[in-house]
Design a protein around this motif. Structure first.
Motif, PDB file in Angstrom:
ATOM      1  N   LEU A 375     -50.890  25.259-105.310  1.00 46.23           N
ATOM      2  CA  LEU A 375     -51.682  23.995-104.642  1.00 46.23           C
ATOM      3  C   LEU A 375     -53.223  23.674-104.942  1.00 46.23           C
ATOM      4  N   ALA A 412     -41.560  21.185-106.748  1.00 50.19           N
ATOM      5  CA  ALA A 412     -42.614  21.518-106.028  1.00 50.19           C
ATOM      6  C   ALA A 412     -42.246  22.931-105.664  1.00 50.19           C
ATOM      7  N   ALA A 465     -47.139  13.008-103.328  1.00 50.34           N
ATOM      8  CA  ALA A 465     -47.012  14.054-104.017  1.00 50.34           C
ATOM      9  C   ALA A 465     -48.874  14.371-103.300  1.00 50.34           C
ATOM     10  N   VAL A 468     -50.849  15.842 -99.888  1.00 50.76           N
ATOM     11  CA  VAL A 468     -50.583  17.642 -99.191  1.00 50.76           C
ATOM     12  C   VAL A 468     -52.496  17.534 -99.243  1.00 50.76           C
ATOM     13  N   SER A 488     -44.822  22.256 -98.532  1.00 46.88           N
ATOM     14  CA  SER A 488     -45.278  22.081 -99.635  1.00 46.88           C
ATOM     15  C   SER A 488     -44.348  21.334-100.361  1.00 46.88           C
ATOM     16  N   PHE A 491     -44.540  18.546-102.499  1.00 48.35           N
ATOM     17  CA  PHE A 491     -45.636  18.822-103.608  1.00 48.35           C
ATOM     18  C   PHE A 491     -45.150  18.711-105.463  1.00 48.35           C
TER      19      PHE A 491
END
Length: 639
Positions: A375, A412, A465, A468, A488, A491
């Motif tokens: 991330l 993702a 996305a 997050v 997540s 994402f």
């Protein structure tokens, strides 16, 4: 002398009793305390530990029932093995059903993931169930949904359990317990390839408004809702995915079991509000539990019942969650109960078969791959998936009308801590890869899909996305980077373009995909081959069946843009890519990065094992702030 017919004694004019409702939800075939993705035993979770808790709580209660709220057939490698690899003619029951039979469940509701492997697999798996399996808002044939013809549901819409309960003072009185089950209507999108034309869903709340009076009319004294849905908003809208809060307001429901979102209730996962009391466990005044996921906690509602004038009502109640483990002084999970030996015995053969399956060598990689920093920028765990999908799509488009369109790929990171805890990360060591390693990289049994989008939809996809991340203030210290309510798996990183994310601007969409700040643009400098993407540019995006079918509510991925369908699973496509050897030529590329934020300091929680790889995020000048009580390592980053 005239013959006398004996009759059972008339019920007492008044009576008091306590009914203990024990509940599981979102077990996801975690039958034992074993992490099949990492191929190691664990000290928490699993139905075998839950079974021990159930035995204890039954022993301490005069009256109890045990229910499950769905998502019990999919979610672990053991479940994938049974669905895809085990001999279809094997007469052994599904191990999840065998375990639930052994635990003597009283009623079970379906979750959306029960449909992941198709209706035939679902029917075969449930054939051995020795408990009623319910689903109130999935209709077959599909047209029955329009009229809510409950005689034409895929599964029985409700059951009424008749129990003789022990009352205060020692009397035994009959109690009729009505139970129904609902799941998100979005199941028709997520598993459309299995269900379209065969079944149809109906709104959760509207179903309950019609069905609860019918259950009462059939003689139920109390009604329990198995709601495979998260709490959601108080304001009702049709076809809400998370509809437990408006459902709790439906008259005639005495208790609820919630789920689907993998959170816990009562407890700190949900904020206190006018309608939600996370301390005493009520939603709109209705007692409720949401028992986590993976068998990490057992839900328990004690209903203190009073009967007057022949009518039972809930006089008071207590809701709580019973954990299978706690974190010790070293922040590692420590088991509170042992695994039930009967559950271990009835799942042993499937466990052994799964271990043989997951340990099969499938290829090799020359460097470790992990998701500790997925991330924070482009990482190999996501890039391996995007490259595999791009390679597959390029083969599929040869000689077709789609050949020549720019090929992009969306993926993702699935395991980035979050609700799964500090052990919930992907780590693939360099060297030989086993099938279990591959499954650790790609968790879900999705199918491959390709969609055609324009540049505006592509930008919207990325804006969705980018939700997050929290909105941060320039130059300010110690701001949490991530929105804890944003999973997540939503994402998406889109490979084939480059872009920046400006988290000083508010997200356009909230964690559920609804527009929150319509004019906000977090995505900057979106380029293809170095040139800015224009609104009318056309692209193909390789993705999976969940996303392409509308899962997550992404612009450009709402079910109507699919142009290529493959009968291959996304995991198989990654496997083929690894076995081709192309993965070892994979060069790290920066797909996305954060826009500058004036030296803002951010707090980022990750696995303690991430400390061995800190050089990968040197651009953030990371400071190690130590371990938290929940087991995560906290880093301070400068952006």
């Amino acid at each position: 002398m005239p013959h006398r017919t004996s009759h059972p004694p008339a019920p007492a004019t008044s009576a008091q009793a306590t009914l203990r409702v024990l509940a599981t939800s979102d077990v996801h075939v975690n039958l034992r305390s074993y992490d099949y993705f990492a191929d190691r035993p664990t000290t928490s979770g699993g139905l075998a530990r839950i079974a021990t808790l159930v035995r204890q709580q039954r022993r301490d209660a005069d009256n109890s029932i045990l229910v499950d709220n769905g998502d019990f057939l999919q979610g672990s490698l053991l479940g994938d093995y049974i669905a895809y690899e085990r001999d279809k003619n094997d007469p052994a029951p599904h191990p999840a059903i065998a375990a639930m039979n052994r635990m003597s469940y009283d009623a079970v509701g379906l979750g959306n993931h029960e449909f992941n492997f198709g209706l035939d697999f679902l029917s075969k798996s449930l054939a051995d169930a020795r408990f009623p399996v319910l689903c109130s808002n999935v209709f077959s044939p599909p047209e029955a949904a329009r009229h809510r013809t409950f005689e034409q549901t895929l599964m029985p819409p409700f059951t009424i359990l008749t129990r003789d309960i022990c009352c205060e003072g020692g009397s035994i009185e009959p109690l009729r317990i009505g139970i129904f089950s609902v799941l998100p209507t979005q199941m028709m999108i997520w598993d459309r390839r299995h269900v379209l034309g065969h079944v149809e869903t109906h709104d959760i709340v509207e179903t309950a408004r019609t069905l609860v009076p019918k259950i009462r009319a059939e003689g139920a004294d109390i009604v329990i809702a198995l709601c495979h849905s998260g709490l959601g908003d108080a304001d009702y809208r049709r076809n809400m995915e998370h509809a437990a809060l408006p459902l709790a307001a439906v008259s005639g429901i005495d208790a609820m079991v919630c789920g689907h979102s993998h959170l816990q209730f009562p407890g700190p996962d949900h904020a206190s509000s006018e309608h939600v009391n996370p301390n005493n466990g009520t939603i709109c005044g209705t007692p409720a539990v949401m028992p986590g996921f993976g068998g990490n906690v057992l839900g328990q509602i004690d209903l203190n019942l009073l009967r007057e004038g022949g009518i039972w009502r809930v006089k008071s109640h207590e809701s709580q969650l019973l954990p299978t483990a706690v974190r010790g002084a070293d922040h590692a999970p420590q088991a509170l109960v042992e695994e039930d030996t009967e559950i271990l015995a009835c799942t042993e053969e499937a466990h052994k078969q799964t271990l043989t399956y997951l340990r099969r060598p499938v290829g090799a990689i020359t460097r470790p791959v992990h998701s500790y920093f997925s991330l924070l920028g482009t990482d190999a765990s996501v890039q391996m998936v995007t490259e595999a999908q791009k390679h597959h799509l390029a083969q599929l488009t040869k000689g077709t009308q789609w050949e020549g369109l720019p090929v992009l790929s969306a993926a993702a990171p699935f395991k980035t801590g979050g609700r799964g805890g500090p052990e919930n990360y992907t780590y693939l060591p360099s060297g030989t890869l086993a099938l279990g390693n591959l499954a650790d990289l790609y968790v879900f049994p999705n199918m491959f899909r390709a969609v055609q989008v324009n540049g505006a939809q592509l930008a919207g996809w990325l804006e969705r996305a980018a939700g997050v991340f929290q909105t941060i203030t320039q130059s300010r210290e110690d701001q949490m980077l991530l929105d804890p309510d944003f999973p997540s798996y939503n994402f998406d990183v889109i490979d084939g373009v480059t872009y920046q994310i400006d988290i000083t601007r508010p997200p356009r969409f909230n964690e559920r995909g609804r527009t929150a700040n319509a004019g906000s643009e977090r995505i900057l400098n979106l380029c293809y081959n170095g040139a800015p993407v224009r609104a009318n540019d056309k692209f193909l995006i390789a993705t999976n069946s969940f996303r392409a079918g509308g899962g997550g509510d992404f612009p450009g991925a709402e079910g109507d843009t699919v142009v290529i369908r493959s009968d291959q699973t996304s995991r198989q496509i990654v496997l083929d890519y690894i076995q081709s050897g192309l993965v070892n030529d994979l060069q790290h590329r920066e797909i996305w990065s954060f826009a500058p934020a004036g030296g803002a300091q951010l707090l980022f929680d990750t696995s303690p094992q991430a400390r061995d790889h800190m050089e990968e995020i040197a651009q953030f000048s990371p400071e190690d702030l130590g371990d938290l009580e929940n087991g995560f390592a906290r880093l301070r980053l400068t952006l």
